[in-house]
Design a protein around this motif. Structure first.
Motif, PDB file in Angstrom:
ATOM      1  N   LYS A 171     140.533 -28.305 -37.152  1.00 31.39           N
ATOM      2  CA  LYS A 171     140.720 -27.210 -36.212  1.00 31.39           C
ATOM      3  C   LYS A 171     142.192 -26.831 -36.073  1.00 31.39           C
ATOM      4  N   LYS A 172     143.079 -27.638 -36.628  1.00 23.01           N
ATOM      5  CA  LYS A 172     144.511 -27.384 -36.488  1.00 23.01           C
ATOM      6  C   LYS A 172     144.946 -26.249 -37.404  1.00 23.01           C
ATOM      7  N   ILE A 173     145.771 -25.360 -36.887  1.00 24.31           N
ATOM      8  CA  ILE A 173     146.326 -24.267 -37.691  1.00 24.31           C
ATOM      9  C   ILE A 173     147.594 -24.773 -38.377  1.00 24.31           C
ATOM     10  N   PRO A 174     147.707 -24.620 -39.687  1.00 25.67           N
ATOM     11  CA  PRO A 174     148.875 -25.138 -40.419  1.00 25.67           C
ATOM     12  C   PRO A 174     150.097 -24.229 -40.240  1.00 25.67           C
ATOM     13  N   TYR A 175     150.718 -24.283 -39.049  1.00 24.79           N
ATOM     14  CA  TYR A 175     151.813 -23.378 -38.717  1.00 24.79           C
ATOM     15  C   TYR A 175     152.990 -23.503 -39.684  1.00 24.79           C
ATOM     16  N   ILE A 176     153.362 -24.724 -40.001  1.00 21.04           N
ATOM     17  CA  ILE A 176     154.525 -24.939 -40.869  1.00 21.04           C
ATOM     18  C   ILE A 176     154.247 -24.427 -42.276  1.00 21.04           C
ATOM     19  N   CYS A 177     153.059 -24.670 -42.759  1.00 19.53           N
ATOM     20  CA  CYS A 177     152.683 -24.197 -44.094  1.00 19.53           C
ATOM     21  C   CYS A 177     152.732 -22.666 -44.149  1.00 19.53           C
ATOM     22  N   ILE A 178     152.183 -22.026 -43.140  1.00 20.17           N
ATOM     23  CA  ILE A 178     152.188 -20.559 -43.064  1.00 20.17           C
ATOM     24  C   ILE A 178     153.622 -20.046 -42.939  1.00 20.17           C
ATOM     25  N   LEU A 179     154.442 -20.739 -42.138  1.00 19.61           N
ATOM     26  CA  LEU A 179     155.840 -20.342 -41.970  1.00 19.61           C
ATOM     27  C   LEU A 179     156.598 -20.444 -43.295  1.00 19.61           C
ATOM     28  N   LEU A 180     156.372 -21.510 -44.040  1.00 18.90           N
ATOM     29  CA  LEU A 180     157.032 -21.683 -45.340  1.00 18.90           C
ATOM     30  C   LEU A 180     156.651 -20.561 -46.303  1.00 18.90           C
ATOM     31  N   ILE A 181     155.382 -20.202 -46.304  1.00 18.12           N
ATOM     32  CA  ILE A 181     154.920 -19.116 -47.170  1.00 18.12           C
ATOM     33  C   ILE A 181     155.583 -17.803 -46.759  1.00 18.12           C
ATOM     34  N   ALA A 182     155.672 -17.561 -45.447  1.00 19.13           N
ATOM     35  CA  ALA A 182     156.294 -16.333 -44.946  1.00 19.13           C
ATOM     36  C   ALA A 182     157.773 -16.274 -45.322  1.00 19.13           C
ATOM     37  N   VAL A 183     158.480 -17.393 -45.181  1.00 12.23           N
ATOM     38  CA  VAL A 183     159.910 -17.439 -45.516  1.00 12.23           C
ATOM     39  C   VAL A 183     160.118 -17.167 -46.997  1.00 12.23           C
TER      40      VAL A 183
END
Length: 214
Positions: free
Chosen positions: A13-25
């Motif tokens: 249920k956890k959203i992978p915030y760091i993974c998404i942030l890395l992709i965005a960067v």
């Protein structure tokens, strides 16, 4: 060996915030910062031709081939073909950079050195040159910054797809803080290992592949 993180029911249920942030960067750097590189690259090589630097270095390459007994200079190859071979000749390029091909004793040295300095300064305005890792120059900041740059759209796409498929699961399993630390450390280690194996490579080394593989 393949290591697969084992998730609990609540992990999913956890959203992978760091993974998404890395992709965005990575995507922002590629589409905003690296988008200007092609025009700077064209400007640099226009200067290379128009300034006459190409003629000086091509003549030096022909002399270099003749001195080393290479028949390429005697086969009447077109300058365009020789130019391609010159850029691909790592030993010659290294000699050029170290002033061993065109030496201070050569009559054209001062003119060549000035034009070469101007050309190199134009090249280093390209983001991949500024932020990529050069083992030969040993620019330590490049060990980190290089992992956020890519050589093309397909390079970016492949890395980001794999990062999400594996990174999202891993982040959920080990937590966001350990995940980002692991990503950065393995990226730096991959860059450093390349520098140890190929210490004379001028660079630039770029790409998130080492961090993602880690």
């Amino acid at each position: 060996m393949l290591i697969v993180p084992v998730l609990t029911k609540s992990d999913r249920k956890k959203i992978p915030y760091i993974c998404i942030l890395l992709i965005a960067v990575n995507c922002l750097i590629f589409f905003l910062l690296q988008s200007k590189d092609s025009s700077i690259y064209e400007k640099a090589y226009s200067y290379y031709e128009e300034s006459g630097l190409v003629d000086i270095e091509l003549k030096a390459y022909k002399d270099y081939l003749a001195k080393n007994g290479d028949s390429l200079a005697e086969e009447g190859l077109q300058d365009e073909v020789l130019l391609q071979k010159m850029f691909a000749d790592a030993e010659f390029r290294e000699g050029i950079e170290d002033n061993r091909i065109i030496t201070p004793k050569d009559p054209v040295f001062e003119e060549w050195r000035q034009k070469r300095t101007n050309f190199d300064s134009l090249l280093h305005q390209i983001s991949t040159y500024k932020y990529g890792y050069s083992p030969k120059e040993n620019n330590l900041t490049g060990l980190l910054t290089c992992i956020f740059f890519h050589g093309g759209f397909m390079h970016l796409l492949g890395n980001m797809v794999f990062l999400y498929l594996v990174g999202a699961i891993l982040e959920a399993a080990i937590g966001p803080y350990f995940f980002i630390v692991l990503y950065i450390i393995t990226g730096i280690c991959a860059s450093a290992l390349f520098g140890i194996v190929y210490p004379d490579t001028p660079g630039p080394l770029i790409g998130a592949s080492g961090a993602i593989a880690g």
